[in-house]
Design a protein around this motif. Structure first.
Motif, PDB file in Angstrom:
ATOM      1  N   LYS A  27      -1.295   6.632  -9.747  1.00 35.92           N
ATOM      2  CA  LYS A  27      -0.325   5.607 -10.169  1.00 35.92           C
ATOM      3  C   LYS A  27       0.656   5.295  -9.041  1.00 35.92           C
ATOM      4  O   LYS A  27       0.977   4.149  -8.755  1.00 35.92           O
ATOM      5  CB  LYS A  27       0.462   6.106 -11.393  1.00 35.92           C
ATOM      6  N   GLU A  28       1.122   6.372  -8.416  1.00 40.32           N
ATOM      7  CA  GLU A  28       2.107   6.208  -7.348  1.00 40.32           C
ATOM      8  C   GLU A  28       1.516   5.413  -6.181  1.00 40.32           C
ATOM      9  O   GLU A  28       2.167   4.540  -5.611  1.00 40.32           O
ATOM     10  CB  GLU A  28       2.515   7.609  -6.871  1.00 40.32           C
ATOM     11  N   LEU A  29       0.268   5.723  -5.853  1.00 42.76           N
ATOM     12  CA  LEU A  29      -0.356   5.065  -4.695  1.00 42.76           C
ATOM     13  C   LEU A  29      -0.560   3.580  -4.943  1.00 42.76           C
ATOM     14  O   LEU A  29      -0.492   2.770  -4.017  1.00 42.76           O
ATOM     15  CB  LEU A  29      -1.697   5.734  -4.374  1.00 42.76           C
ATOM     16  N   LYS A  30      -0.807   3.215  -6.188  1.00 42.19           N
ATOM     17  CA  LYS A  30      -0.976   1.789  -6.486  1.00 42.19           C
ATOM     18  C   LYS A  30       0.249   1.002  -6.051  1.00 42.19           C
ATOM     19  O   LYS A  30       0.141  -0.119  -5.552  1.00 42.19           O
ATOM     20  CB  LYS A  30      -1.252   1.585  -7.976  1.00 42.19           C
ATOM     21  N   GLY A  31       1.421   1.614  -6.234  1.00 40.55           N
ATOM     22  CA  GLY A  31       2.655   0.970  -5.785  1.00 40.55           C
ATOM     23  C   GLY A  31       2.641   0.730  -4.283  1.00 40.55           C
ATOM     24  O   GLY A  31       3.041  -0.333  -3.809  1.00 40.55           O
ATOM     25  N   PHE A  32       2.148   1.726  -3.520  1.00 37.98           N
ATOM     26  CA  PHE A  32       2.077   1.559  -2.066  1.00 37.98           C
ATOM     27  C   PHE A  32       1.108   0.450  -1.674  1.00 37.98           C
ATOM     28  O   PHE A  32       1.387  -0.367  -0.814  1.00 37.98           O
ATOM     29  CB  PHE A  32       1.666   2.874  -1.389  1.00 37.98           C
ATOM     30  N   TRP A  33      -0.065   0.417  -2.331  1.00 45.32           N
ATOM     31  CA  TRP A  33      -1.022  -0.650  -2.007  1.00 45.32           C
ATOM     32  C   TRP A  33      -0.427  -2.019  -2.319  1.00 45.32           C
ATOM     33  O   TRP A  33      -0.631  -2.981  -1.601  1.00 45.32           O
ATOM     34  CB  TRP A  33      -2.332  -0.488  -2.785  1.00 45.32           C
ATOM     35  N   LYS A  34       0.306  -2.070  -3.433  1.00 54.45           N
ATOM     36  CA  LYS A  34       0.893  -3.354  -3.832  1.00 54.45           C
ATOM     37  C   LYS A  34       1.870  -3.862  -2.757  1.00 54.45           C
ATOM     38  O   LYS A  34       1.981  -5.047  -2.502  1.00 54.45           O
ATOM     39  CB  LYS A  34       1.616  -3.190  -5.182  1.00 54.45           C
ATOM     40  N   MET A  35       2.574  -2.908  -2.125  1.00 50.69           N
ATOM     41  CA  MET A  35       3.508  -3.275  -1.054  1.00 50.69           C
ATOM     42  C   MET A  35       2.768  -3.525   0.265  1.00 50.69           C
ATOM     43  O   MET A  35       3.393  -3.682   1.312  1.00 50.69           O
ATOM     44  CB  MET A  35       4.508  -2.138  -0.829  1.00 50.69           C
ATOM     45  N   LYS A  36       1.455  -3.489   0.216  1.00 48.05           N
ATOM     46  CA  LYS A  36       0.623  -3.670   1.421  1.00 48.05           C
ATOM     47  C   LYS A  36       0.936  -2.632   2.495  1.00 48.05           C
ATOM     48  O   LYS A  36       0.871  -2.922   3.697  1.00 48.05           O
ATOM     49  CB  LYS A  36       0.790  -5.075   2.004  1.00 48.05           C
ATOM     50  N   SER A  37       1.340  -1.442   2.057  1.00 39.78           N
ATOM     51  CA  SER A  37       1.639  -0.401   3.035  1.00 39.78           C
ATOM     52  C   SER A  37       0.345   0.260   3.470  1.00 39.78           C
ATOM     53  O   SER A  37      -0.594   0.371   2.699  1.00 39.78           O
ATOM     54  CB  SER A  37       2.539   0.655   2.410  1.00 39.78           C
ATOM     55  N   GLN A  38       0.346   0.702   4.711  1.00 35.59           N
ATOM     56  CA  GLN A  38      -0.804   1.435   5.198  1.00 35.59           C
ATOM     57  C   GLN A  38      -0.711   2.884   4.722  1.00 35.59           C
ATOM     58  O   GLN A  38       0.363   3.470   4.718  1.00 35.59           O
ATOM     59  CB  GLN A  38      -0.800   1.387   6.730  1.00 35.59           C
ATOM     60  N   ILE A  39      -1.839   3.449   4.305  1.00 36.90           N
ATOM     61  CA  ILE A  39      -1.853   4.852   3.896  1.00 36.90           C
ATOM     62  C   ILE A  39      -2.735   5.635   4.865  1.00 36.90           C
ATOM     63  O   ILE A  39      -3.838   5.214   5.185  1.00 36.90           O
ATOM     64  CB  ILE A  39      -2.365   5.010   2.444  1.00 36.90           C
ATOM     65  N   LEU A  56     -11.308  11.901  -2.604  1.00 38.73           N
ATOM     66  CA  LEU A  56     -11.798  10.518  -2.581  1.00 38.73           C
ATOM     67  C   LEU A  56     -12.625  10.226  -3.831  1.00 38.73           C
ATOM     68  O   LEU A  56     -12.611   9.111  -4.360  1.00 38.73           O
ATOM     69  CB  LEU A  56     -12.641  10.262  -1.328  1.00 38.73           C
ATOM     70  N   ASN A  57     -13.332  11.242  -4.287  1.00 32.49           N
ATOM     71  CA  ASN A  57     -14.122  11.123  -5.506  1.00 32.49           C
ATOM     72  C   ASN A  57     -13.227  10.802  -6.706  1.00 32.49           C
ATOM     73  O   ASN A  57     -13.538   9.942  -7.531  1.00 32.49           O
ATOM     74  CB  ASN A  57     -14.852  12.457  -5.711  1.00 32.49           C
ATOM     75  N   ARG A  58     -12.091  11.463  -6.780  1.00 37.08           N
ATOM     76  CA  ARG A  58     -11.195  11.275  -7.920  1.00 37.08           C
ATOM     77  C   ARG A  58     -10.248  10.097  -7.723  1.00 37.08           C
ATOM     78  O   ARG A  58      -9.749   9.549  -8.698  1.00 37.08           O
ATOM     79  CB  ARG A  58     -10.382  12.551  -8.168  1.00 37.08           C
ATOM     80  N   LEU A  59      -9.935   9.775  -6.487  1.00 32.08           N
ATOM     81  CA  LEU A  59      -9.022   8.647  -6.214  1.00 32.08           C
ATOM     82  C   LEU A  59      -9.712   7.659  -5.267  1.00 32.08           C
ATOM     83  O   LEU A  59      -9.371   7.585  -4.075  1.00 32.08           O
ATOM     84  CB  LEU A  59      -7.721   9.147  -5.572  1.00 32.08           C
ATOM     85  N   PRO A  60     -10.650   6.890  -5.807  1.00 30.63           N
ATOM     86  CA  PRO A  60     -11.444   6.019  -4.922  1.00 30.63           C
ATOM     87  C   PRO A  60     -10.582   5.027  -4.146  1.00 30.63           C
ATOM     88  O   PRO A  60     -10.992   4.561  -3.088  1.00 30.63           O
ATOM     89  CB  PRO A  60     -12.381   5.287  -5.883  1.00 30.63           C
ATOM     90  N   LEU A  61      -9.406   4.729  -4.637  1.00 32.61           N
ATOM     91  CA  LEU A  61      -8.588   3.755  -3.890  1.00 32.61           C
ATOM     92  C   LEU A  61      -8.158   4.301  -2.529  1.00 32.61           C
ATOM     93  O   LEU A  61      -7.687   3.539  -1.682  1.00 32.61           O
ATOM     94  CB  LEU A  61      -7.401   3.254  -4.715  1.00 32.61           C
ATOM     95  N   LEU A  62      -8.354   5.608  -2.313  1.00 33.97           N
ATOM     96  CA  LEU A  62      -8.016   6.173  -0.998  1.00 33.97           C
ATOM     97  C   LEU A  62      -9.131   5.985   0.037  1.00 33.97           C
ATOM     98  O   LEU A  62      -8.957   6.335   1.208  1.00 33.97           O
ATOM     99  CB  LEU A  62      -7.666   7.657  -1.130  1.00 33.97           C
ATOM    100  N   GLU A  63     -10.278   5.442  -0.424  1.00 35.65           N
ATOM    101  CA  GLU A  63     -11.388   5.206   0.522  1.00 35.65           C
ATOM    102  C   GLU A  63     -10.934   4.375   1.718  1.00 35.65           C
ATOM    103  O   GLU A  63     -11.426   4.528   2.831  1.00 35.65           O
ATOM    104  CB  GLU A  63     -12.548   4.453  -0.166  1.00 35.65           C
ATOM    105  N   GLU A  64      -9.971   3.474   1.485  1.00 36.09           N
ATOM    106  CA  GLU A  64      -9.527   2.590   2.572  1.00 36.09           C
ATOM    107  C   GLU A  64      -8.509   3.237   3.511  1.00 36.09           C
ATOM    108  O   GLU A  64      -8.147   2.654   4.527  1.00 36.09           O
ATOM    109  CB  GLU A  64      -8.871   1.331   1.981  1.00 36.09           C
TER     110      GLU A  64
END
Lengths: 367, 367
Positions: A27-39, A56-64
């Protein structure tokens, strides 16, 4: 003419513990992606292999996310590696809105926390501790650091992470020696502040505890109780002016053992060194803070068979004393310890002479 | 299970300006001696030679302090030198109660501030700025930093000093080029926030100002007004989330000019680079923030004859753009500037395209 300037830094960050920790992180990371921040994710060779795929398996949004990796081992917590990471962040165009996630044990969270705290004067960082010692101790409390001249955490900062996510699932990736090392910090937390926790923990010998599966409620209890003690102490004294020094029980001598091992490149696990340090400082406590000899015996009975013994004095007593003089808790070269006046009762700022320290090392050696 | 952790750091520190600053410092230092704290002084080769004798002469109690020294020059503000200083602090047994006094210009206070902020996770530090730019800008506001890969302040911290003591007596040790460099920051402070100060300052051409003796009330006024503007801005936004970015007027392009000169080892003074940066960013302001062309002309009339001109585009326009992309104020590789909507009126967060920047550099080049 006199002006007054003021700097205020206040931050409150979540520490999430348990099976659901990764969902909260998502949930927290979605906020970072929304701000277009680099992770970016920092791993060491072990966590890249054993923990990153699961994450990565559990949080696929971290693939990027961009993955940065360093070799494993406490000796890699160096300024040279920090510089390498600062250059990597630069070449990936990391900016002040970037987030660095530290996936690993205390080495990775100390190093990554330091790198984040000083890159562009501070970027956001999240700790995802993967070892027992990281989950209950290293990743909690906002200390960062690297070693210099084989001296532990000689350079570092106090820096609040954006959050700490303690997911017990990572613990199954650990070799047993790492779990044992973590249990030394669990024992320390109990010894300085919570006699009842100590009684509960030591009902079983350490070697039996190591057989308990991580899915058992026992481990959840260990995590919760240890983290609560650490956070309780840190909250009262974030910058280690007084009460936080309680956490250093076993560490003045423990750090010297570790630093000595860094010098000789025969690495000793942090917890194993702290276990030996707690016994030596237990001997100091007999005289300095009137620890009951029966309680020291009780500590020895549980700690010694589990952690084994280092030959201290016979190897190099003078080197240990010299190393202790570099400890950050000292004032004016006087060596100060946190000792026990009883199980569950730590006492800070106990100055000991070289003679007293030698005597304690010697008492440990003859166990 | 969710806990919440909190870190709070609040500090208020004095900024003392004027003839009496050293007497105030003396009182403060007596407190440190009373606590038996070790005092160390960081100098560069210039301040060791030209300022330290004067300081020891006026504050004889500093005779016992340990003096650490580094070579002079912005290129010495490096991680390598920071590491050297951390090792020196270690070998002098500096501990958490030690005090590091930074005697020098922005290079020394940035470097010494960074070293103090990370040695044993932070020791006390006092800035004793000796240059005009240090007294009105670099030493005020709690920023520290070192350069990496010839990128300015790529690594650093926000760290409050114990105090800042601005003694104008040090200014007589400066070569005229250093005073001129400082006047660029004075002009910047006026341009972003105080039109009346700009009018007062520019009544005389810069070359005439450089002839005014430091004992004249003119300089006291320059120091007080400039420091007040800086402190006022920093107080509202210590960590540069918004308002503090005002101070970056002239610096996005100015830093690129400086970084480029670090790369080529033909050093340019910070203020000279900022002066050129202010004119380029003045051209950007015409289109982006509707700066009145007459006001830009007025800026050019005062700045250009005083600071001279750099050949920008004809040398290497692409390199400047590349360097600006590393600037810490950027978000996601977009280049953001602080521009002017009028003299005394800075506007933060103005994103400009490479084409617009190229046009501004080109307009500067044809002046």
């Amino acid at each position: 003419m006199k002006f007054s300037a003021r700097t205020v830094r206040t931050s409150r960050y979540p520490v999430l513990i348990g099976e659901g920790a990764l969902e909260h992180l998502q949930k927290e990371l979605k906020g970072f992606w929304k701000m277009k921040s680099q992770i970016l994710i920092l791993t060491d060779a072990n966590t890249r292999r054993f923990c990153l795929p699961e994450l990565l398996n559990r949080l696929p949004l971290l693939e990027e996310a961009t993955v940065l990796s360093v070799d494993a081992g406490e000796e890699k917590k160096s300024l040279l590696i920090a510089e390498y990471l600062w250059k990597e962040l630069g070449s990936h165009h990391a900016d002040r809105a970037s987030l660095l996630i530290n996936l690993g044990g205390g080495m990775v969270t100390d190093l990554g926390g330091f790198v984040a705290s000083a890159y562009h004067r501070g970027i956001s960082t999240i700790h995802l501790p993967t070892t027992l010692i990281g989950q209950i101790d290293a990743a909690i409390g906002g200390k960062t650091g690297v070693n210099i001249n084989s001296l532990k955490n000689q350079v570092g900062t106090f820096y609040s992470p954006h959050g700490v996510y303690v997911w017990p699932g990572f613990l199954i990736t650990l070799p047993m020696a790492q779990v044992r090392s973590g249990l030394a910090e669990v024992a320390k937390a109990a010894l300085i502040q919570d006699e009842q926790f100590w009684r509960w923990l030591t009902r079983k010998p350490l070697l039996q505890i190591l057989e308990i599966p991580f899915t058992e409620p026992f481990w959840k209890e260990v995590l919760l109780r240890s983290i609560r003690i650490k956070m309780d102490i840190v909250k009262q004294d974030p910058f280690e002016r007084n009460r936080r020094k309680l956490l250093n029980f076993g560490h003045t001598i423990g750090h010297a053992i570790e630093s000595f091992s860094l010098r000789r490149e025969t690495l000793v696990l942090h917890g194993d060194a702290v276990a030996a340090g707690m016994l030596c400082e237990g001997f100091l406590s007999l005289h300095k803070t009137a620890l009951d000899p029966l309680q020291l015996e009780e500590m020895i009975r549980w700690i010694l068979p589990g952690f084994g013994k280092f030959p201290l004095l016979e190897e190099n007593g003078a080197a240990y004393l010299d190393l202790m003089q570099h400890d950050k808790k000292n004032r004016q070269q006087e060596i100060r310890f946190t000792l026990l006046s009883g199980i569950g009762k730590g006492k800070i700022n106990q100055a000991c002479t070289p003679g007293q320290i030698h005597e304690a090392l010697s008492a440990y050696d003859t166990l």
